[in-house]
Scaffold this motif. Structure first.
Motif: not given
Length: 372
Positions: A172-173, A182-186, A206-209
């Motif tokens: 998200t902005f 910055e993305p932090n994906t799991i 934004d929620v890690g996807i």
């Protein structure tokens, strides 16, 4: 500005001024109740084939910018407004709405009594219309409109969907830093693009996807194999334009995904396609729900959430046979959200990603991440 003429399916004929693209255009007319966010609305692919009547009387004040586009282009037929402001004033603005519409080949019609048009649509329902800067004769406009295909006969998904797969790069902005987070994906999901909005992708990231976006013409067997190998962990079915009952090939593929018990989350058109794939056909609302100020009751929590909406179709009450109803629209009590009883699948009719609109329902993205 140049003169323009508008003829509605019910025989109403009006004169207007055109500040967007010139020419002749035909589409379905609906009204939007949002008080802001016209650029996000115009660039929402779900409006493909439609004219948007803005109930907000003053349009154009904040101009347009590169950050508020919800897709790579704009697919609506045009907009109808009371007053267009030629001067824009906003620190984020890069250009005028007028130039944006011309570059996108979209008509902009003003000097119209939009209050009367909204009342007409509420009374008689969404209808087809034709607008022209070239033809002033109502009889010719009537003939052209009667000969044109109805919006329910046109598959706009083929136009708005991506042509090839890609990985979405942004979260998200952040308006504090004026940059994307910055993305932090799991986990990883495949998002099927029926006309997906950019902020849906941002919210998922934004929620890690990690989100891989694929065209509407996806092959379920390929995705099922990837799920079995744990290359992906779920499927997202996006919003999009038109009548969901036209998309029988896509429904057939979704049935395979359901049978494979892949976790899925659907928004708007995706919500409707999941219903059809389960054997419960959708129906068309009289004038639909379009706006950023629509109340929805979360049946699970008892909370009332103000939501962003853009749809003309709804799922039937009979779906309660196989799904728990989780959300209801407080304007007309239609179903706004469901969770299937025997599958890891849930969906909503409204837009939790907002853009424009309130963000009260965005927690649904975190729920999807938790389900994965």
């Amino acid at each position: 500005m140049q003169k323009a003429w508008v003829y509605f399916e019910n025989g109403v004929f009006i004169e207007a001024q055109c500040f967007g693209a010139s020419g002749t255009s035909i589409g379905e007319v609906v009204f939007n109740t949002s008080m802001s966010g016209y650029q996000e609305i115009i660039t929402d692919p779900s409006y493909a084939g439609q004219f948007i009547v803005f109930s907000m009387p003053e349009i154009g004040i904040v101009g347009v910018n590169d950050f508020d586009k919800e897709s790579r282009g704009a697919y609506c037929k045009g907009i109808l407004v009371r007053e267009y402001n030629t001067r824009f004033s906003n620190f984020r603005a890069k250009d005028s709405l007028e130039n944006f519409l011309k570059q996108s080949n979209i008509m902009g019609l003003c000097k119209i009594n939009t209050r009367d048009i909204v009342k007409m649509i509420k009374k008689e329902g969404a209808m087809m219309m034709i607008a022209s800067t070239e033809i002033s004769d109502p009889e010719i406009l009537k003939k052209l409109l009667s000969e044109a295909p109805h919006i329910q006969e046109i598959n706009y998904i083929e136009i708005v969907s991506t042509k090839k797969p890609y990985i979405h790069q942004y979260a998200t902005f952040d308006f504090n830093t004026f940059a994307y987070k910055e993305p932090n994906t799991i986990k990883k999901v495949v998002a099927v693009d029926f006309g997906i909005k950019t902020n849906i992708l941002n919210e998922l990231t934004d929620v890690g996807i990690e989100v891989e976006v694929v065209p509407y013409s996806f092959e379920a067997d390929v995705l099922i194999e990837r799920f079995k190998k744990q290359e992906i962990h779920g499927i997202f079915l996006s919003n999009g334009p038109g009548d969901p009952m036209l998309l029988q090939d896509e429904v057939a593929q979704i049935k395979k995904l359901i049978k494979a018990r892949i976790p899925m989350f659907g928004i708007c058109l995706g919500h409707q396609l999941l219903s059809i794939a389960h054997g419960y056909n959708t129906f068309k609302l009289k004038f639909g729900h379009h706006g950023g100020n629509h109340p929805v009751k979360n049946i699970i929590t008892g909370e009332v959430e103000i939501t962003s909406q853009n749809h003309n179709y709804s799922v039937p009450e009979e779906i309660a046979d196989i799904a728990e109803i989780t959300h209801r629209n407080l304007f007309d009590n239609t179903i706004e959200g469901i969770r299937y009883k025997d599958a890891p699948i849930f969906s909503v009719q409204h837009h939790p990603e907002s853009s424009p609109g309130p963000k009260e329902a965005r927690k649904l993205f975190a729920e999807f991440a938790s389900m994965l």
